[in-house]
Design a protein around this motif. Structure first.
Motif, PDB file in Angstrom:
ATOM      1  N   ASN A 170      49.085  40.644  43.791  1.00 34.58           N
ATOM      2  CA  ASN A 170      48.927  39.989  42.495  1.00 34.58           C
ATOM      3  C   ASN A 170      47.553  39.358  42.315  1.00 34.58           C
ATOM      4  O   ASN A 170      47.413  38.285  41.724  1.00 34.58           O
ATOM      5  N   LEU A 171      46.529  40.011  42.865  1.00 33.94           N
ATOM      6  CA  LEU A 171      45.173  39.496  42.726  1.00 33.94           C
ATOM      7  C   LEU A 171      44.654  39.782  41.316  1.00 33.94           C
ATOM      8  O   LEU A 171      44.689  40.908  40.855  1.00 33.94           O
ATOM      9  N   PRO A 172      44.194  38.738  40.632  1.00 35.57           N
ATOM     10  CA  PRO A 172      43.744  38.920  39.252  1.00 35.57           C
ATOM     11  C   PRO A 172      42.331  39.478  39.168  1.00 35.57           C
ATOM     12  O   PRO A 172      41.366  38.757  38.973  1.00 35.57           O
ATOM     13  N   TYR A 207      30.752  45.868  42.840  1.00 35.70           N
ATOM     14  CA  TYR A 207      30.994  44.455  43.150  1.00 35.70           C
ATOM     15  C   TYR A 207      32.154  43.981  42.286  1.00 35.70           C
ATOM     16  O   TYR A 207      32.027  43.905  41.073  1.00 35.70           O
ATOM     17  N   VAL A 208      33.278  43.667  42.906  1.00 32.23           N
ATOM     18  CA  VAL A 208      34.487  43.357  42.148  1.00 32.23           C
ATOM     19  C   VAL A 208      34.780  41.857  42.177  1.00 32.23           C
ATOM     20  O   VAL A 208      34.799  41.234  43.242  1.00 32.23           O
ATOM     21  N   HIS A 209      35.001  41.308  40.994  1.00 34.02           N
ATOM     22  CA  HIS A 209      35.236  39.866  40.861  1.00 34.02           C
ATOM     23  C   HIS A 209      36.646  39.584  40.389  1.00 34.02           C
ATOM     24  O   HIS A 209      37.243  40.352  39.656  1.00 34.02           O
ATOM     25  N   LEU A 210      37.165  38.395  40.780  1.00 35.60           N
ATOM     26  CA  LEU A 210      38.452  37.923  40.284  1.00 35.60           C
ATOM     27  C   LEU A 210      38.245  37.108  39.012  1.00 35.60           C
ATOM     28  O   LEU A 210      37.115  36.854  38.608  1.00 35.60           O
ATOM     29  N   VAL A 211      39.354  36.699  38.394  1.00 33.68           N
ATOM     30  CA  VAL A 211      39.222  35.954  37.139  1.00 33.68           C
ATOM     31  C   VAL A 211      38.522  34.616  37.331  1.00 33.68           C
ATOM     32  O   VAL A 211      37.942  34.083  36.389  1.00 33.68           O
ATOM     33  N   ASP A 212      38.566  34.069  38.539  1.00 36.60           N
ATOM     34  CA  ASP A 212      37.840  32.809  38.758  1.00 36.60           C
ATOM     35  C   ASP A 212      36.377  33.099  39.128  1.00 36.60           C
ATOM     36  O   ASP A 212      35.676  32.218  39.604  1.00 36.60           O
TER      37      ASP A 212
ATOM     38  N   HIS B  59      32.307  34.721  30.822  1.00 43.61           N
ATOM     39  CA  HIS B  59      33.620  35.029  31.334  1.00 43.61           C
ATOM     40  C   HIS B  59      34.566  33.972  30.801  1.00 43.61           C
ATOM     41  O   HIS B  59      34.282  32.786  30.909  1.00 43.61           O
ATOM     42  N   LYS B  60      35.675  34.381  30.197  1.00 43.61           N
ATOM     43  CA  LYS B  60      36.585  33.426  29.589  1.00 43.61           C
ATOM     44  C   LYS B  60      37.812  33.234  30.478  1.00 43.61           C
ATOM     45  O   LYS B  60      38.347  34.195  31.026  1.00 43.61           O
ATOM     46  N   ILE B  61      38.232  32.006  30.640  1.00 47.82           N
ATOM     47  CA  ILE B  61      39.449  31.716  31.394  1.00 47.82           C
ATOM     48  C   ILE B  61      40.384  30.906  30.508  1.00 47.82           C
ATOM     49  O   ILE B  61      39.999  29.850  29.999  1.00 47.82           O
ATOM     50  N   ALA B 237      40.494  44.632  31.947  1.00 47.32           N
ATOM     51  CA  ALA B 237      41.331  44.681  30.746  1.00 47.32           C
ATOM     52  C   ALA B 237      40.712  43.756  29.716  1.00 47.32           C
ATOM     53  O   ALA B 237      39.513  43.737  29.556  1.00 47.32           O
ATOM     54  N   GLN B 238      41.555  43.035  29.018  1.00 47.64           N
ATOM     55  CA  GLN B 238      41.015  42.137  27.988  1.00 47.64           C
ATOM     56  C   GLN B 238      41.130  40.700  28.479  1.00 47.64           C
ATOM     57  O   GLN B 238      41.695  39.852  27.841  1.00 47.64           O
ATOM     58  N   ASN B 239      40.534  40.421  29.596  1.00 51.06           N
ATOM     59  CA  ASN B 239      40.618  39.061  30.129  1.00 51.06           C
ATOM     60  C   ASN B 239      39.672  38.132  29.379  1.00 51.06           C
ATOM     61  O   ASN B 239      38.508  38.140  29.634  1.00 51.06           O
TER      62      ASN B 239
END
Lengths: 239, 239
Positions: A170-172, A207-212, B59-61, B237-239
């Motif tokens: 479940n890694l965002p 280079y892959v980033h998470l939502v944070d 980047h939006k959270i 996606a549309q994060n």
DNA sequence: TTTGACAACCTGTATATACAAGTATGGATT
DNA sequence: AATCCATACTTGTATATACAGGTTGTCAAA
């Protein structure tokens, strides 16, 4: 699957266009008609159409309407984070994955730099070759932060790592940067791939980033020259 | 310049982020604050922020806010229709353009196929080499439909053709498809570029469409292996 | 026949509002 | 001290409305 209305509309039409049941140049219903058809508002329809436009499915003309673009000629991937497994499945080719390495290793100076590590701790390393129609053509070297990926089963490495990361862990995953360049082949390339006499190899650094925004994965995808292709769709502005 | 409010906001922030006056990780004002600051509504602000997000600036959270991404590391081009002139100007390198050919020619079978011509009529052909720091590194071969581009001055060919097409001819360029691959060098490549002993060359094929979706230009950009780089930014996606 | 005005439709921009859902904070309770 | 909860603030989704401006076809006037 379709949590949002606009996603629902987007999925409907992207599927229809990809499958070819809507042909090139065909006019979509107007925004007002779509709003009524889906029992929603025009703004919600517009959000879906904007996404279709951004991803190269349709083309909007003010005063006229939305029209289907030629996605057959587009081939794949139309940019975006499309995994190797996704692409090969679409093309229907016989594909095999060979896992050469799948374990925890101390990070080298280069890997620490790529993953922006302050203290060079251990990283999870996966090395895989992709065999297409009997030839080992792509060498994928993945490095993960052990904070997020403490370990990886051989099964997950053989199949799609992304699937495992997103669905199981479940890694965002949020965004990625790709860098494409051409470099000289290394002894490792020669050993693990079917390279013939090619002296150079296409390197795609991911280079892959998470939502944070933390960078949690670095991937080096090394493609044999003659089998490499990259397709990108771009809009000039917000037409 | 800033006809629309959301474009105004987008230009303000993309400029600030590119110039570095907003640093990586910094939090932007909230959507409500921006709406008040620009004397507009939240939806309009959101349109601007969405564009900044799509183009890799922020980047939006959800629940937290919008944050500046690391665009320094991104380098250029972050995908999109960025012309050679734009890129080289940004990098501040010494660049020279050598025009080898700039005239109307009958279309070959291959060019007719690339431009999707039914009856192989004449096309406007431009062949240029790009010399960077004294070395001829890129060979650009452009083909235009004579319907739209009946002729081209040597001056326009030497400078930016895009500038001429968009500002002088007012051609509404809309979208393009890029294909990147690696091929064997041709005698023409060897003749017109400084290629050393490289046996392969990176070929970027560019299909440019107008707003009425007609394909009006085909460009083949041939890069020396060691000097080629392509950068792409992609969202999951549309994060 | 040609021209021009007009209506009807289309997408583009902007505003106001409402509620859902994620995040952070501080205070009361345990 | 640790936990829980209410609260305020954030972004995400959705709706309704208004007007601007491009496109097309019709119909009347020249």
């Amino acid at each position: 699957m379709n949590k949002n209305i606009y996603m629902h509309i987007y999925n409907d039409y992207s599927a229809q266009i990809q499958s070819g049941s809507l042909s090139t140049g065909q006019k979509l219903p107007s925004e007002n008609e779509l709003a009524e058809a889906y029992g929603t508002s025009r703004e919600t329809v517009r959000k879906a159409l904007h996404m279709l436009s951004e991803n190269g499915y349709i083309h909007k003309i003010k005063g006229k309407g939305s029209f289907v673009l030629d996605t057959q000629r587009m081939s794949f991937p139309v940019s975006g984070l499309v995994t190797f497994k996704e692409v090969s499945e679409r093309l229907g080719r016989s594909v095999r994955t060979i896992v050469y390495e799948n374990d925890c290793v101390p990070s080298t100076a280069e890997i620490a730099r790529c993953l922006q590590l302050k203290d060079p701790g251990p990283v999870w390393k996966v090395v895989r070759a992709r065999e297409i129609e009997g030839e080992k053509i792509i060498l994928d070297k993945d490095y993960f932060l052990t904070t997020y990926v403490p370990s990886l089963s051989l099964e997950a490495a053989t199949n799609s790592i992304y699937e495992y990361l997103e669905q199981k862990l479940n890694l965002p995953i949020s965004y990625a940067k790709k860098e494409i360049s051409v470099e000289e082949v290394t002894p490792e390339d020669k050993l693990l791939l079917d390279l013939y006499d090619y002296q150079h190899i296409v390197v795609v650094r991911n280079y892959v980033h998470l939502v944070d925004t933390t960078l949690f994965q670095y991937t080096e995808s090394r493609h044999r020259l003659d089998k490499f292709q990259f397709v990108d769709f771009a809009r000039r502005a917000q037409n």
